[in-house]
Design a protein around this motif. Structure first.
Motif, short mmCIF file in Angstrom:
data_model
loop_
_atom_site.label_atom_id
_atom_site.label_comp_id
_atom_site.label_asym_id
_atom_site.label_seq_id
_atom_site.Cartn_x
_atom_site.Cartn_y
_atom_site.Cartn_z
N ALA A 180 -2.26 -0.14 4.54
CA ALA A 180 -2.58 0.36 3.20
C ALA A 180 -2.43 -0.78 2.20
N CYS A 181 -3.51 -1.07 1.52
CA CYS A 181 -3.48 -2.10 0.48
C CYS A 181 -3.62 -1.38 -0.87
N ASN A 221 -13.30 -2.40 8.55
CA ASN A 221 -14.05 -2.07 7.33
C ASN A 221 -15.28 -2.95 7.18
N SER A 222 -15.13 -4.25 7.45
CA SER A 222 -16.24 -5.19 7.28
C SER A 222 -16.90 -5.57 8.60
N ILE A 242 0.87 -3.17 1.75
CA ILE A 242 0.93 -4.38 0.93
C ILE A 242 0.35 -4.07 -0.45
N ASN A 243 0.67 -4.91 -1.42
CA ASN A 243 0.13 -4.76 -2.76
C ASN A 243 -1.29 -5.33 -2.82
N ALA A 244 -2.13 -4.70 -3.61
CA ALA A 244 -3.52 -5.16 -3.76
C ALA A 244 -3.62 -6.23 -4.84
N ASN A 245 -2.89 -7.35 -4.61
CA ASN A 245 -2.88 -8.42 -5.61
C ASN A 245 -3.43 -9.73 -5.06
N SER A 303 -5.52 -8.77 0.28
CA SER A 303 -6.72 -8.33 -0.44
C SER A 303 -6.34 -7.93 -1.85
N SER A 304 -7.30 -8.06 -2.72
CA SER A 304 -7.12 -7.58 -4.10
C SER A 304 -7.86 -6.26 -4.31
N VAL A 305 -8.45 -5.73 -3.23
CA VAL A 305 -9.18 -4.47 -3.29
C VAL A 305 -8.31 -3.37 -2.71
#
Length: 510
Positions: A271-272, A236-237, A207-210, A248-250
């Protein structure tokens, strides 16, 4: 007078030709006969152990319609099994379609005080889990002197051998003999380690990190959708996500697991951001047990793959070109049609035959040269990612292959089976040689089945089925995605392998 003689000779010749023509062998019209077979030729005359008959006619199973007769008593069997309490030699015949089969002989052995026992009635198919037998006679341990027979594989062991392990799942029957006596039979079941019943699936691996583009998760338990009752955790968290979507934007590689009913799924990666799919190089290695240079090169190749691991998916294609090799596949010719070469060993990387048309003869290649060749093909990168899962039922493997392209375009999918851990001999190598990556069977075109025009980041999946009855469970599924080379051939953009009854997730370059 001469005319009369000539005319007579002509009549004689014509008569002779006519007689010769009438002596031509006429085609045979012998009707087909039913074929009677038994699963085991010997049973213990204890009234419980039995043999099971099968009747075929022109290759079709007609057991239910046939009549199987015990020729000793001249009585038909009820059903298709036979057991007895009377030791003797029995013969049987089958009748079907007014035709009679050849006879089959079954020996009923006398019972005795010889007892066969086993410590485990079920073992795992890893070749290490072991069943141990004990043979006793009138209470005395005679295991060291007894001979145990694996009746399923018709394998008579040396006296004193009493352990069994296997890499092929199934049911195996054993019996022991000692001092002219035969024991009871014992069955050991070899099972496949059960697969995790809980499976987490992502709608897309990228996905895009937007913060807006999102992935949707589905959770299956034994094939049933339990998404709404499951907890999906961001590894991860360490926190559970809300619902079954994530964005996610990260930019990062995120791992997720699902939990339900006390089970936790295998982790999957999303994968972001702008992450490329992990690139594996596909290596076709043409080899043969008779080939001395092939054995010499195997050590160079092993050293190269050890020094630069986890970048090659290999298929070893055995041939009889210069001698005999028991590992030749009946489908070898499909590969030889595409890959033209006249020396062994010969290597083809990523389906590339554009440079020489003959592949690479690696006899004088150093370990570093092999590594640098792999790296040169790896540098092309992967235009598609591959994920797989497989299950086993009996000796049939069902495989699901998922492909997600990072670029829109035309793609082709090849799916085959290779087998590892096959002990044999290799010219140029002393002692036992273990054959790995041995090509067995392919269920697509060699160059791959057309997947059509695929859209970037949109997953497509296909299912395949393989009969593994001739092989061990130590097999793997190899899948590769090809693209056109713009000429008359193909190039592999990525490859992956998956164990039988296992799974392989999408991977990304970090």
């Amino acid at each position: 007078m001469n005319r009369i003689k000539i005319f007579g000779v002509m009549l004689l010749l014509l008569s002779t030709v006519g007689m010769m023509a009438g002596c031509k062998k006429q085609p045979s019209s012998t009707p087909a006969k039913p074929v009677l077979t038994a699963d085991i030729p010997e049973i213990l005359a204890d009234g419980t152990e039995k043999t099971t008959f099968t009747v075929t006619y022109n290759g079709v199973d007609v057991t239910a319609q046939a009549v199987i007769t015990n020729t000793v008593t001249n009585e038909p069997l009820t059903g298709n099994t036979f057991s007895t309490t009377t030791p003797d030699t029995y013969t049987f015949v089958a009748t079907y379609n007014n035709e009679m089969s050849e006879t089959v002989t079954i020996v009923a052995l006398p019972t005795s005080d010889l007892l066969l026992a086993v410590d485990k009635e079920s073992i795992i198919n890893n070749g290490e889990d072991t069943a141990t037998f004990t043979v006793t006679y009138q209470g005395n341990d005679v295991t060291a002197q007894a001979v145990i027979v694996n009746m399923t594989e018709a394998d008579r062991w040396e006296a004193g051998r009493n352990t069994f392990s296997s890499q092929a799942s199934g049911s195996y029957e054993f019996r022991a003999s000692y001092d002219g006596m035969s024991s009871n039979s014992v069955t050991v079941t070899v099972t496949i380690e059960p697969q995790n019943p809980l499976v987490l699936h992502a709608s897309t691996p990228r996905i895009n990190a937007n913060g807006a583009d999102e992935v949707t998760f589905t959770v299956l338990y034994d094939g049933e959708d339990v998404t709404s009752q499951s907890t999906i955790t961001d590894a991860n968290s360490g926190e559970a996500i809300t619902g079954n979507t994530f964005s996610s934007s990260v930019s990062a590689l995120y791992e997720f697991t699902a939990s339900y009913n006390g089970a936790t799924s295998e982790a999957i990666t999303v994968a972001c951001g702008d992450y490329a799919f992990y690139k594996n190089v596909l290596l076709f290695r043409f080899t043969g047990a008779w080939c001395g240079p092939c054995g010499q090169f195997s050590s160079t190749l092993s050293a190269a793959l050890d020094s630069y691991p986890d970048r090659v998916v290999q298929m070893a294609l055995h041939t009889d070109a210069g001698g005999t090799d028991p590992l030749v596949s009946s489908q070898l010719g499909l590969f030889l049609t595409y890959f033209s070469h006249n020396s062994w060993p010969t290597l083809f990387f990523d389906f590339d035959r554009t440079d020489t048309g003959k592949g690479i003869s690696p006899i004088n290649m150093s370990t570093q040269k092999v590594v640098s060749t792999i790296q040169s093909y790896q540098a092309a990168g992967a235009k598609a990612g591959i994920a797989m899962s497989s299950t086993m039922e009996g000796r049939t493997a069902t495989v699901t292959v998922r492909v997600t392209p990072s670029e829109s375009g035309e793609y082709f999918l090849g799916v085959a089976v290779v087998e590892d851990g096959i002990a044999g001999t290799q010219n140029g190598v002393e002692g036992t040689y273990i054959n790995n990556d041995t090509f067995r069977v392919i269920d697509t075109a060699v160059t791959g089945n057309a997947l059509g025009s695929l859209t970037a980041n949109t997953e497509t999946s296909q299912e395949f089925s393989f009969d593994l009855s001739k092989y061990t469970d130590n097999c793997r599924i190899v899948a590769y995605v090809n693209v056109s080379d713009g000429k008359d051939g193909y190039l592999t953009t990525n490859a992956a392998s998956c164990p039988i009854n296992g799974s392989t997730d999408y991977r990304f370059e970090e």
